[in-house]
Write a protein that holds these residues in place. Structure first.
Motif, PDB file in Angstrom:
ATOM      1  N   ARG A 182      50.284  40.936  21.312  1.00 17.38           N
ATOM      2  CA  ARG A 182      49.607  42.223  21.465  1.00 17.38           C
ATOM      3  C   ARG A 182      50.082  42.952  22.717  1.00 17.38           C
ATOM      4  N   GLN A 183      50.124  42.231  23.842  1.00 12.23           N
ATOM      5  CA  GLN A 183      50.488  42.880  25.102  1.00 12.23           C
ATOM      6  C   GLN A 183      51.962  43.286  25.130  1.00 12.23           C
ATOM      7  N   TRP A 184      52.838  42.387  24.733  1.00 13.33           N
ATOM      8  CA  TRP A 184      54.262  42.692  24.797  1.00 13.33           C
ATOM      9  C   TRP A 184      54.646  43.750  23.773  1.00 13.33           C
ATOM     10  N   LYS A 185      54.052  43.685  22.594  1.00 13.41           N
ATOM     11  CA  LYS A 185      54.378  44.679  21.568  1.00 13.41           C
ATOM     12  C   LYS A 185      53.972  46.070  22.051  1.00 13.41           C
ATOM     13  N   ALA A 186      52.784  46.195  22.595  1.00 14.54           N
ATOM     14  CA  ALA A 186      52.309  47.499  23.076  1.00 14.54           C
ATOM     15  C   ALA A 186      53.206  48.027  24.201  1.00 14.54           C
ATOM     16  N   LEU A 214      61.220  43.395  20.449  1.00 11.06           N
ATOM     17  CA  LEU A 214      60.280  43.501  19.324  1.00 11.06           C
ATOM     18  C   LEU A 214      60.561  42.431  18.275  1.00 11.06           C
ATOM     19  N   ARG A 215      61.833  42.134  18.032  1.00  9.20           N
ATOM     20  CA  ARG A 215      62.167  41.054  17.095  1.00  9.20           C
ATOM     21  C   ARG A 215      61.687  39.714  17.644  1.00  9.20           C
ATOM     22  N   PHE A 216      61.800  39.520  18.949  1.00  8.22           N
ATOM     23  CA  PHE A 216      61.303  38.294  19.584  1.00  8.22           C
ATOM     24  C   PHE A 216      59.787  38.188  19.415  1.00  8.22           C
ATOM     25  N   VAL A 217      59.095  39.287  19.664  1.00  8.20           N
ATOM     26  CA  VAL A 217      57.629  39.299  19.500  1.00  8.20           C
ATOM     27  C   VAL A 217      57.279  39.000  18.043  1.00  8.20           C
ATOM     28  N   ASP A 218      58.021  39.563  17.115  1.00  8.44           N
ATOM     29  CA  ASP A 218      57.787  39.272  15.693  1.00  8.44           C
ATOM     30  C   ASP A 218      57.971  37.780  15.406  1.00  8.44           C
ATOM     31  N   ALA A 219      58.981  37.159  16.042  1.00 10.59           N
ATOM     32  CA  ALA A 219      59.203  35.718  15.859  1.00 10.59           C
ATOM     33  C   ALA A 219      58.032  34.913  16.410  1.00 10.59           C
ATOM     34  N   TYR A 239      58.474  28.654  16.606  1.00 11.16           N
ATOM     35  CA  TYR A 239      58.259  27.202  16.624  1.00 11.16           C
ATOM     36  C   TYR A 239      59.379  26.443  15.918  1.00 11.16           C
ATOM     37  N   ASP A 240      60.194  27.164  15.132  1.00 12.97           N
ATOM     38  CA  ASP A 240      61.388  26.535  14.568  1.00 12.97           C
ATOM     39  C   ASP A 240      62.425  26.295  15.662  1.00 12.97           C
ATOM     40  N   LEU A 241      62.474  27.208  16.624  1.00 14.66           N
ATOM     41  CA  LEU A 241      63.423  27.096  17.737  1.00 14.66           C
ATOM     42  C   LEU A 241      62.868  26.241  18.875  1.00 14.66           C
ATOM     43  N   VAL A 242      61.580  26.424  19.152  1.00 13.44           N
ATOM     44  CA  VAL A 242      60.908  25.681  20.224  1.00 13.44           C
ATOM     45  C   VAL A 242      59.650  25.059  19.609  1.00 13.44           C
ATOM     46  N   PRO A 243      59.779  23.853  19.048  1.00 13.17           N
ATOM     47  CA  PRO A 243      58.646  23.239  18.345  1.00 13.17           C
ATOM     48  C   PRO A 243      57.461  22.953  19.281  1.00 13.17           C
ATOM     49  N   ALA A 259      68.974  49.964  27.115  1.00 12.93           N
ATOM     50  CA  ALA A 259      67.552  49.621  27.234  1.00 12.93           C
ATOM     51  C   ALA A 259      66.893  49.643  25.857  1.00 12.93           C
ATOM     52  N   HIS A 260      67.240  50.636  25.059  1.00 16.93           N
ATOM     53  CA  HIS A 260      66.678  50.766  23.717  1.00 16.93           C
ATOM     54  C   HIS A 260      67.052  49.553  22.860  1.00 16.93           C
ATOM     55  N   GLN A 261      68.312  49.131  22.945  1.00 16.60           N
ATOM     56  CA  GLN A 261      68.745  47.933  22.206  1.00 16.60           C
ATOM     57  C   GLN A 261      67.953  46.702  22.654  1.00 16.60           C
ATOM     58  N   TYR A 262      67.779  46.585  23.961  1.00 24.43           N
ATOM     59  CA  TYR A 262      67.003  45.447  24.494  1.00 24.43           C
ATOM     60  C   TYR A 262      65.577  45.476  23.961  1.00 24.43           C
ATOM     61  N   TYR A 263      64.940  46.629  23.972  1.00 28.64           N
ATOM     62  CA  TYR A 263      63.558  46.718  23.502  1.00 28.64           C
ATOM     63  C   TYR A 263      63.440  46.409  22.010  1.00 28.64           C
TER      64      TYR A 263
END
Length: 184
Positions: free
Chosen positions: A106-110, A160-165, A172-176, A152-156
């Motif tokens: 919630r916080q990072w996405k916003a 968002l893809r990271f937050v979606d993961a 948890y597939d990458l870091v169980p 910066a836009h590419q990073y953001y």
């Protein structure tokens, strides 16, 4: 006498850990008092009422109510129903992974969505200035800054893809998750 000392040491260790939780929860925008409330609820063997929380933490009922509402909004505390108990009972979400996921997402996405909007607005404004100036030095600066904003836009977008993961549980597939002895 030794047993009394053991109990005192036990309480001291538990209080120290609760203080540590409260201090670290400020990273997530949670005040230390709400962090202590979370710690008290976490270590409680039974769900607690607002009155129980007031006694435990020596704080006002209004503070406890605000704290519980904040923690509930963050999916860190949930109401519990007990037949015959008329007052509201609360306990912590036992799955810290779930709590972290809800809070982090919630916080990072916003914040990330806000940064994307700001970067896009800046790019539009810079383009407008670029098109309306004959100053070559200013145009060079704008070109450099637009490249930085695009990066910066590419990073953001990646963030968002990271937050979606994190939200989807794919992280948890990458870091169980580690299983505790209590979960087995």
């Amino acid at each position: 006498m030794q047993n009394d000392q053991n109990w005192m040491n036990y309480e001291k260790i538990k209080d120290h850990f609760i203080h540590s939780i409260a201090k670290n929860m400020t990273l997530y925008g949670i005040t230390p008092s709400i962090g202590r409330l979370y710690g008290a609820l976490y270590f409680s063997d039974e769900p607690m009422t607002l009155d129980d929380m007031c006694k435990e933490l020596a704080m006002s009922k209004t503070s406890m109510s605000t704290g519980v509402r904040t923690l509930s909004d963050m999916k860190m505390v949930e109401p519990v129903f007990r037949r015959g108990v008329r007052k509201d009972l609360y306990e912590t979400e036992k799955d810290w992974y779930k709590s972290f996921t809800a809070l982090f997402s919630r916080q990072w996405k916003a914040a990330t969505e806000t940064n994307i909007e700001e970067a896009e607005e800046a790019m539009v404004e810079l383009k407008r200035i670029y098109e309306n100036t004959a100053d070559e030095q200013l145009k060079m600066r704008i070109d450099n800054d637009r490249a930085r904003l695009e990066y910066a836009h590419q990073y953001y977008r990646w963030l968002l893809r990271f937050v979606d993961a994190v939200e989807s549980g794919a992280i948890y597939d990458l870091v169980p998750k580690e299983e505790s002895k209590d979960q087995k």
